[in-house]
Write a protein that holds these residues in place. Structure first.
Motif, PDB file in Angstrom:
ATOM      1  N   ALA A 221      48.197  38.873  43.026  1.00 27.53           N
ATOM      2  CA  ALA A 221      47.300  38.790  43.837  1.00 27.53           C
ATOM      3  C   ALA A 221      46.748  39.926  44.335  1.00 27.53           C
ATOM      4  CB  ALA A 221      47.840  37.939  45.108  1.00 27.53           C
ATOM      5  N   ARG A 222      47.389  40.974  44.583  1.00 26.66           N
ATOM      6  CA  ARG A 222      46.942  42.322  44.977  1.00 26.66           C
ATOM      7  C   ARG A 222      46.309  42.800  43.467  1.00 26.66           C
ATOM      8  NH1 ARG A 222      52.267  42.576  47.197  1.00 26.66           N
ATOM      9  NH2 ARG A 222      52.842  43.623  45.360  1.00 26.66           N
ATOM     10  N   VAL A 223      46.512  42.684  42.288  1.00 25.92           N
ATOM     11  CA  VAL A 223      45.993  43.133  41.369  1.00 25.92           C
ATOM     12  C   VAL A 223      44.537  42.388  41.341  1.00 25.92           C
ATOM     13  CG1 VAL A 223      45.916  43.154  38.843  1.00 25.92           C
ATOM     14  CG2 VAL A 223      47.894  43.718  39.956  1.00 25.92           C
ATOM     15  N   VAL A 224      44.722  41.285  41.114  1.00 27.06           N
ATOM     16  CA  VAL A 224      43.214  40.371  41.164  1.00 27.06           C
ATOM     17  C   VAL A 224      42.405  40.709  42.331  1.00 27.06           C
ATOM     18  CG1 VAL A 224      42.163  38.138  41.545  1.00 27.06           C
ATOM     19  CG2 VAL A 224      44.324  38.233  39.971  1.00 27.06           C
ATOM     20  N   PHE A 225      42.878  40.969  43.534  1.00 25.96           N
ATOM     21  CA  PHE A 225      42.050  41.317  44.499  1.00 25.96           C
ATOM     22  C   PHE A 225      41.315  42.754  44.186  1.00 25.96           C
ATOM     23  CE2 PHE A 225      40.991  42.908  48.644  1.00 25.96           C
ATOM     24  CZ  PHE A 225      40.318  41.950  49.462  1.00 25.96           C
ATOM     25  N   GLN A 226      42.160  43.650  43.852  1.00 25.19           N
ATOM     26  CA  GLN A 226      41.675  44.920  43.512  1.00 25.19           C
ATOM     27  C   GLN A 226      40.639  45.034  42.392  1.00 25.19           C
ATOM     28  OE1 GLN A 226      45.317  47.372  42.978  1.00 25.19           O
ATOM     29  NE2 GLN A 226      45.882  47.142  45.147  1.00 25.19           N
ATOM     30  N   ALA A 227      40.965  44.143  41.376  1.00 29.43           N
ATOM     31  CA  ALA A 227      40.345  44.139  40.275  1.00 29.43           C
ATOM     32  C   ALA A 227      38.646  43.591  40.455  1.00 29.43           C
ATOM     33  CB  ALA A 227      40.738  43.406  39.031  1.00 29.43           C
ATOM     34  N   THR A 228      38.773  42.693  41.294  1.00 24.60           N
ATOM     35  CA  THR A 228      37.231  42.121  41.901  1.00 24.60           C
ATOM     36  C   THR A 228      36.894  42.876  42.947  1.00 24.60           C
ATOM     37  OG1 THR A 228      38.696  40.649  43.407  1.00 24.60           O
ATOM     38  CG2 THR A 228      38.036  39.796  41.126  1.00 24.60           C
ATOM     39  N   GLY A 229      37.296  43.989  43.324  1.00 24.20           N
ATOM     40  CA  GLY A 229      36.904  44.796  44.561  1.00 24.20           C
ATOM     41  C   GLY A 229      35.172  45.103  44.497  1.00 24.20           C
ATOM     42  N   ARG A 230      34.683  45.367  43.408  1.00 20.20           N
ATOM     43  CA  ARG A 230      33.161  45.713  43.136  1.00 20.20           C
ATOM     44  C   ARG A 230      32.367  44.400  43.705  1.00 20.20           C
ATOM     45  NH1 ARG A 230      30.212  45.746  37.577  1.00 20.20           N
ATOM     46  NH2 ARG A 230      28.084  46.068  38.488  1.00 20.20           N
TER      47      ARG A 230
ATOM     48  N   HIS B  67      43.134  41.412  57.668  1.00 21.38           N
ATOM     49  CA  HIS B  67      42.040  40.720  56.508  1.00 21.38           C
ATOM     50  C   HIS B  67      42.514  40.627  55.078  1.00 21.38           C
ATOM     51  CE1 HIS B  67      38.390  38.869  55.472  1.00 21.38           C
ATOM     52  NE2 HIS B  67      38.173  40.022  54.513  1.00 21.38           N
ATOM     53  N   ILE B  68      42.908  41.913  54.649  1.00 18.36           N
ATOM     54  CA  ILE B  68      43.352  41.989  53.203  1.00 18.36           C
ATOM     55  C   ILE B  68      44.505  41.382  53.006  1.00 18.36           C
ATOM     56  CG2 ILE B  68      43.919  43.782  51.389  1.00 18.36           C
ATOM     57  CD1 ILE B  68      41.681  45.595  52.589  1.00 18.36           C
ATOM     58  N   ASP B  69      45.356  41.661  53.906  1.00 14.75           N
ATOM     59  CA  ASP B  69      46.616  40.889  53.836  1.00 14.75           C
ATOM     60  C   ASP B  69      46.376  39.189  53.658  1.00 14.75           C
ATOM     61  OD1 ASP B  69      47.840  43.025  53.741  1.00 14.75           O
ATOM     62  OD2 ASP B  69      48.884  43.163  55.742  1.00 14.75           O
TER      63      ASP B  69
END
Length: 198
Positions: free
Chosen positions: A156-165, A126-128
């Motif tokens: 994309a990985r950075v944006v995904f992690q940054a918006t994790g909250r 899902h994350i991929d």
């Protein structure tokens, strides 16, 4: 004498729908394949012909739940329009989809949190998929000069992690706070400014 309507064929989709309802009613600890079979009016052997184990059934239900979010976002990622607007819309849609799942059916959401913990491969897939959609938007933006991004997959990985909250279920309680939308909007603005070409 009135004719009875034929029983619909037992399909994987019907089993997954019934499993979701059984999980909602009984929770993940008590829901069994026998409960699912009973809800469908079939033998548990019939369910096992589609899903070889209880674990396989639970994984399929988890994947189906996660795929609903991916499918909602795919259309935004693939749209032929401004990458900056697509990125903002995609991030908002992800936040909104997760928030609705948590708020509209909290019992089922709690059940899925248990299932997600059991099904690491489904979550990784899902994350991929989601980061792949983000990478597509960022690649399009880099190609048109909207974004300054040399490695769209890494960005994309950075944006995904940054918006994790705003999409990681561990933060679900925070999503209902009155300031959550303003916090999200501020983060989205910051990310877009950081990615934008000068």
């Amino acid at each position: 004498m009135a004719a009875t309507s034929p029983t619909p064929a037992l399909t994987a989709e019907r089993i997954l729908e019934a499993t979701e309802e059984v999980l909602r009613r009984h929770g993940p600890a008590k829901a069994t394949v026998v409960d699912v079979a009973r809800a469908l009016g079939v033998s548990h052997g019939s369910v096992y012909r589609h899903f070889r184990t209880k674990a396989a059934l639970r994984e399929a239900v988890t994947k189906r739940w996660l795929d609903r979010t991916s499918e909602q976002l795919c259309g935004i990622a693939a749209a032929d329009r401004d990458p900056g607007a697509r990125l903002r819309d995609w991030l908002w849609a992800l936040f909104d989809a997760k928030r609705r799942k948590a708020g509209d059916d909290p019992e089922l959401f709690a059940t899925y949190m248990v299932l997600v913990d059991e099904n690491g491969p489904a979550v990784t897939e899902h994350i991929d998929d989601l980061t792949g959609q983000l990478a597509r938007i960022l690649r399009d933006g880099a190609g048109t000069g909207v974004f300054t991004v040399s490695d769209p997959a890494a960005a994309a990985r950075v944006v995904f992690q940054a918006t994790g909250r705003f999409h990681d279920p561990g933060y679900a309680r925070d999503w209902m706070r009155p300031e959550a939308e303003a916090d999200f909007a501020a983060l989205a603005d910051l990310l877009l400014r950081g990615l934008s070409s000068p």
